[in-house]
Design a protein around this motif. Structure first.
Motif, PDB file in Angstrom:
ATOM      1  N   VAL A   1      71.753  26.518  31.355  1.00  0.00           N
ATOM      2  CA  VAL A   1      71.999  27.584  30.283  1.00  0.00           C
ATOM      3  C   VAL A   1      71.148  27.018  28.720  1.00  0.00           C
ATOM      4  O   VAL A   1      70.836  28.135  28.210  1.00  0.00           O
ATOM      5  CB  VAL A   1      73.737  27.229  29.812  1.00  0.00           C
TER       6      VAL A   1
ATOM      7  N   ASP B   1      69.078  29.635  26.753  1.00  0.00           N
ATOM      8  CA  ASP B   1      69.309  29.984  25.425  1.00  0.00           C
ATOM      9  C   ASP B   1      68.150  29.502  24.414  1.00  0.00           C
ATOM     10  O   ASP B   1      68.005  30.355  23.406  1.00  0.00           O
ATOM     11  CB  ASP B   1      70.486  28.887  24.939  1.00  0.00           C
TER      12      ASP B   1
ATOM     13  N   TYR C   1      68.343  31.989  36.131  1.00  0.00           N
ATOM     14  CA  TYR C   1      69.590  32.761  36.044  1.00  0.00           C
ATOM     15  C   TYR C   1      70.353  32.780  37.265  1.00  0.00           C
ATOM     16  O   TYR C   1      71.136  32.750  37.407  1.00  0.00           O
ATOM     17  CB  TYR C   1      69.253  34.134  35.503  1.00  0.00           C
TER      18      TYR C   1
END
Length: 81
Positions: free
Chosen positions: A23, A27, A40
């Motif tokens: 993540v 980000d 992902y």
């Protein structure tokens, strides 16, 4: 660089730690498109592993039984055990 550990062999803690790393990388937005897609997909698999491990834990948790006055009288296995 070593091969990543197979997700189906990970503990909850290992999976959640790697999911946090995925993540964070996504980000930041500085990962190439192909790498982002792979991250992902791995993140989705890690999330599924975490959910499965949590469900396992929930099924092992004992339910507290109460008497008519609402006082704890003991425990019973969760449904399905």
């Amino acid at each position: 660089m070593s091969e990543p550990k197979p997700i189906d062999e990970m503990s909850f803690e290992d999976a959640i730690r790697e999911l946090e790393t995925v993540v964070t990388a996504l980000d930041r937005g500085d990962v190439a498109l192909e790498a982002s897609i792979a991250l992902y997909e791995r993140g989705a698999a890690l999330k599924a592993r975490c959910e499965a491990k949590l469900k396992e834990a929930e099924e092992k948790v004992a339910q507290i039984t109460l008497d008519a006055d609402g006082q704890a009288t003991g425990t019973t296995p969760a449904d399905g055990l």
